[in-house]
Design an enzyme around this catalytic site. Structure first.
Site, short mmCIF file in Angstrom:
data_model
loop_
_atom_site.label_atom_id
_atom_site.label_comp_id
_atom_site.label_asym_id
_atom_site.label_seq_id
_atom_site.Cartn_x
_atom_site.Cartn_y
_atom_site.Cartn_z
N ASP A 1 3.93 22.59 -35.14
CA ASP A 1 4.35 21.41 -35.89
C ASP A 1 5.76 21.00 -35.51
OD1 ASP A 1 5.68 23.48 -37.01
OD2 ASP A 1 4.77 23.31 -39.00
N CYS B 1 4.14 1.71 1.76
CA CYS B 1 5.35 1.11 1.21
C CYS B 1 6.11 2.10 0.33
CB CYS B 1 5.01 -0.11 0.37
SG CYS B 1 4.08 -1.35 1.24
N ASP C 1 9.42 25.96 -33.69
CA ASP C 1 8.69 26.53 -32.56
C ASP C 1 8.94 25.78 -31.25
OD1 ASP C 1 7.22 24.42 -33.46
OD2 ASP C 1 5.53 25.63 -34.16
N ASP D 1 0.29 27.89 -33.85
CA ASP D 1 1.19 28.37 -34.87
C ASP D 1 0.34 28.43 -36.14
OD1 ASP D 1 3.71 28.90 -36.10
OD2 ASP D 1 3.72 26.82 -36.83
N CYS E 1 0.84 -1.20 0.00
CA CYS E 1 0.00 0.00 0.00
C CYS E 1 0.86 1.23 0.00
CB CYS E 1 -0.95 -0.01 1.18
SG CYS E 1 -0.13 0.31 2.71
#
Ligand code: ADP
Ligand code: MG
Length: 804
Positions: free
Chosen positions: A690, A21, A694, A491, A18
């Site tokens: 793309d 741990c 950029d 863009d 759980c």
């Protein structure tokens, strides 16, 4: 620490129960000198570690995990090989395979050609090992793969649960003689001894694993679910055992509490294990779509080979109905290919000679002959899988907070339970048996298991599902950021418009012939990747002009290009480029503004700093741009267009698509600053581009979204990648992010609410321990199941294949 000594690794961990741990493993590993980062994921049971290889190594990290009481899981595999001819082979093979990251203990048996090894499944896959073996030119005859760690764990839990259940039933029956009076020996003191015997076996047999777990974390001076279960059930067990001898005292026996709790928790763990395995299945499915065998054409012979043996340049024959094995270029044939497994697009794509075929997609109609381009780890599919794995192993900030809370939770619960016990003791005038019940119930019901599973299970399913529909999240954090965005910045060229503008007009400003203008421009543009450059070179080859010799190419991103063309200085680009180079454009201004109408880009061409001509290009908005902008606006997101083009042409595109704000005349290097300005204004910004010039803006934004081209994906830039060349993927990504975050919030609320409601009930004595155990099991299972529901997610606006 220097960047070169920084190493990253992933380790598969065994023995985790759980959220408690997580913290103990993390703390233990972080204590080691040189470890920079350690993130443990409860759902995938993996630790993601970053460390300085000078100060630490994998072995010391593994030791540290073991010291914390957990195991590092290695899986066994045995390959039967052919090609081992002598002992030199054997030693060489052992050495080479042993060098592989994540492999330990390679043993090759000369007698039967068996190679057995242990490998870390988080670091290397079987496919990698096969690849490595065939790279060394040995052939795998057969494989014997032992069951995965999860399957083994699941079987053990099931066995434990069944044993525990079989013994708990008689405990329950004989504990309630008032109900089960008709059963032989009911109410008899002999039955009490039988109950004692059964529950002792349950407590230390199947229940033994909780003691082990509690011991592990206790050594780390921490506490987790095991501690709570052990404390609660041991108290109930010991108290009851003390009242068996010499004569059993029925009123003080609560063996049913200890045994039933253990049985229910084992059931819960078993179910949780099963559902957890299903959350990672979504991702495994992705990997499985690569076929095992392929047909290679060798001269005029065709041979079947394992996919791992395919080399770059091999000719592969793909018959209709079969999957394309690796990425390649179509040499012969014409067929429709179903790419939905990779891109999520439902319409098959047409593939003919010269097109790229992606490994893992299905050839539908005719036979195709493909030349292998990318094989092994280079294929798009393996890169996607790797990326998704990485994304899931890194935790979003929200999860870190939850883990920290859950890690301390157990201590709080023990304190609450102790106080409850004392209060009941006082209220019931020292009836220990009565006071013990609510105290035990609190310990059992308060376990923060569900809390630990709330986030990672949802993220695994969400990211896996996205990958199946062409939306790749590179970091799980991107889900969280995307969910919160309020501005989407696009863009222009190549993003809102198709990346293939067309030359529509050439205007000569002196006596230069139009074909000469295009020849000069195309010569200067020949190495530029910009869509404008491609359009100009395309036009020149359509007209059939001969290109000039050119040299000294200089490209100024966002402005244009310069080159020496047949001993003349040529510039091709925006008016700004001309002005910067002091080219006189005053006599052309009228003409330029006349040309700059609807969706036109005008590019100037100068020779020896004299303006000689203008080239106008028609831009075409993507067919789905309008719908995408509209869909985002409906979700309350402001849309912005950020472009290096001038205001007039930018505005004409924007108004056509309904974009809210236009920011024009921005050089690529200034785009990031514009994003920052928007962020300073209190906005959360997503940038969609793309990936060509950029990248800074994409990384400045809260979320960078990169548009793929369907076959080639810039995997480096951006946080989210849309595999399909379609803007509507943004709407899908946003929707998926929102749904996943919603699931996470709901899971966390649910897990907390459950504790908040049930703890007081248990404290008031209204929740019997056995029921508390059942409730606890139910909560972890229901959180995981709730996450699994995300598997039903589908993109709302089905992006069809609009461009092919
Ligand atoms: P966007 O921001 O719309 O993607 P860019 O920043 O790539 O646009 O380019 C902005 C402007 O710079 C273009 O409209 C064009 O005028 C000019 N330009 C950029 N690269 C080139 C090139 N290779 N050839 C000609 N013009 C170019
Ligand atoms: Mg661009």
């Amino acid at each position: 620490m220097s960047q070169d000594t920084l190493r990253r690794t992933v380790l598969k961990i065994g023995g985790m129960h759980c959220a408690g741990c997580i913290v103990s493993i993390q703390n233990s590993v972080l204590r080691l000198g040189g470890v920079e980062k350690c993130e443990v994921n409860l759902a995938s049971e993996k630790a993601y570690v970053e460390y300085d290889s000078v100060q630490a190594d994998i072995k010391s990290i593994e030791d540290q995990i073991r010291k914390a009481g957990y195991t590092v899981v290695y899986q066994d595999a045995t390959f039967v090989l052919s090609g081992i001819d002598d002992l030199v082979d054997l030693h060489g093979l052992e050495k080479e395979i042993g060098k592989t990251d994540g492999v330990r203990q390679v043993l090759v048996n000369y007698g039967n050609s068996h190679m057995s090894l242990q490998y870390n499944p988080a670091l290397v896959s079987l496919a990698d090992l096969r690849q490595k073996i065939s790279d060394l030119h040995y052939k795998i005859v057969s494989e014997d793969l032992t069951a995965s760690a999860e399957q083994v764990e699941s079987c053990t839990l099931k066995r434990y649960f069944l044993v525990s259940l079989a013994l708990t039933v008689p405990v329950l029956i004989y504990s309630y003689p008032e109900i089960f009076g008709f059963v032989p020996f009911s109410g008899n003191y002999l039955a009490t001894y039988f109950v004692f015997a059964c529950s002792t076996v349950v407590q230390f047999g199947p229940g033994g694993r909780f003691y082990l777990g509690a011991y592990r974390v206790a050594k780390m001076r921490s506490a987790n679910m095991d501690t709570l279960v052990v404390t609660g059930t041991t108290a109930a067990y010991l108290f009851s055992a003390a009242h068996i001898f010499p004569t059993p005292d029925w009123h003080h026996l609560s063996f049913d509490a200890s045994s039933a709790v253990i049985t229910f928790i084992l059931l819960g763990k078993y179910l949780e294990n099963k559902t957890k395995a299903r959350t990672s299945l979504t991702m495994q499915k992705l990997l499985e779509i690569q076929p095992q065998m392929a047909t290679i054409r060798n001269g005029n012979r065709e041979v079947e080979v394992p996919v791992d043996n395919i080399c770059q340049g091999d000719m592969i024959v793909v018959r209709p109905g079969l999957r394309i094995p690796v990425d390649g270029i179509v040499i012969d044939g014409d067929s429709a290919v179903d790419q939905s497994a990779i891109t999520g697009e439902s319409t098959p794509a047409r593939k003919k000679a010269g097109d790229i075929a992606i490994g893992g997609t299905v050839n539908i109609e005719g036979a195709l002959v493909i030349r292998a381009l990318r094989v092994g780890r280079q294929t798009l599919l393996s890169q996607i899988c790797k990326m998704v794995e990485d994304a899931v192993s890194k935790k979003p900030p929200m999860q870190k907070i939850v883990d920290a809370v859950a890690g301390r939770f157990a201590f709080v619960v023990m304190a609450v339970s102790a106080v409850t016990f004392l209060l009941w003791l006082v209220a019931s005038s020292q009836n220990v048996g009565l006071a013990l019940i609510p105290a035990v119930a609190i310990l059992v019901v308060a376990c923060p298991c569900a809390l630990g599973l709330a986030t990672p299970t949802a993220i695994m399913v969400g990211i896996g599902r996205g990958a199946q529909h062409g939306v790749l999240f590179k970091k799980s954090q991107a889900l969280e950021s995307l969910d919160k965005i309020d501005v989407a910045v696009f863009d222009k060229t190549g993003t809102l418009t198709l990346s293939r503008p067309q030359v529509t007009g050439i205007l000569s400003l002196d006596n230069t012939k139009e074909s000469e203008i295009i020849a000069v421009a195309a010569s200067a543009e020949r190495y530029s990747e910009h869509p404008i450059a491609k359009a100009i070179t395309k036009k020149s080859s359509e007209i059939g002009v001969v290109l000039h010799d050119a040299s000294n190419f200089i490209s100024s991103p966002g402005l244009g290009v310069a080159a020496k063309v047949a001993d003349r200085d040529v510039l091709v680009g925006s008016m700004r480029l001309m002005e910067q180079n002091k080219v006189n454009v005053s006599n052309a201004l009228d003409m330029i503004s006349n040309m700059q109408e609807e969706l036109k880009i005008v590019v100037a061409v100068s020779v020896n700093l004299q303006l000689v001509g203008l080239i106008s290009l028609q831009e075409v908005p993507r067919p789905e741009s309008g719908a995408t902008i509209q869909a985002l606006k409906e979700q309350g997101i402001k849309t912005v267009m950020l472009t290096g083009d001038n205001k007039i042409s930018a505005n004409s595109v924007a108004s056509k698509l309904g974009v809210d704000i236009v920011i024009a005349d921005v050089l690529p290097q200034d785009k990031a600053r514009e994003i920052e300005r928007l962020q300073k204004g209190g906005n959360r910004v997503a940038m969609i581009g793309d990936g060509i010039n950029d990248a800074p803006a994409l990384s400045q934004a809260d979320v960078g979204i990169v548009l793929g081209s369907g076959t080639d994906i810039a995997l480096e830039a951006g946080d989210v990648i849309l595999v399909q060349d379609n803007l509507l993927g943004i709407v899908s990504a946003l929707d998926l992010a929102r749904k996943t975050m919603q699931k996470i919030r709901r899971n966390i609320t649910y897990a907390f609410a459950y504790n908040i409601v049930l703890i007081p009930l248990a404290g008031l004595g209204m929740l019997y321990p056995a029921l508390a155990g059942a409730a606890m099991a139910a909560s972890s299972v229901s959180v995981t199941t709730n996450s699994l529901l995300l598997k039903r997610w589908k993109p709302k606006m089905q992006a069809t294949n609009l461009h092919s």
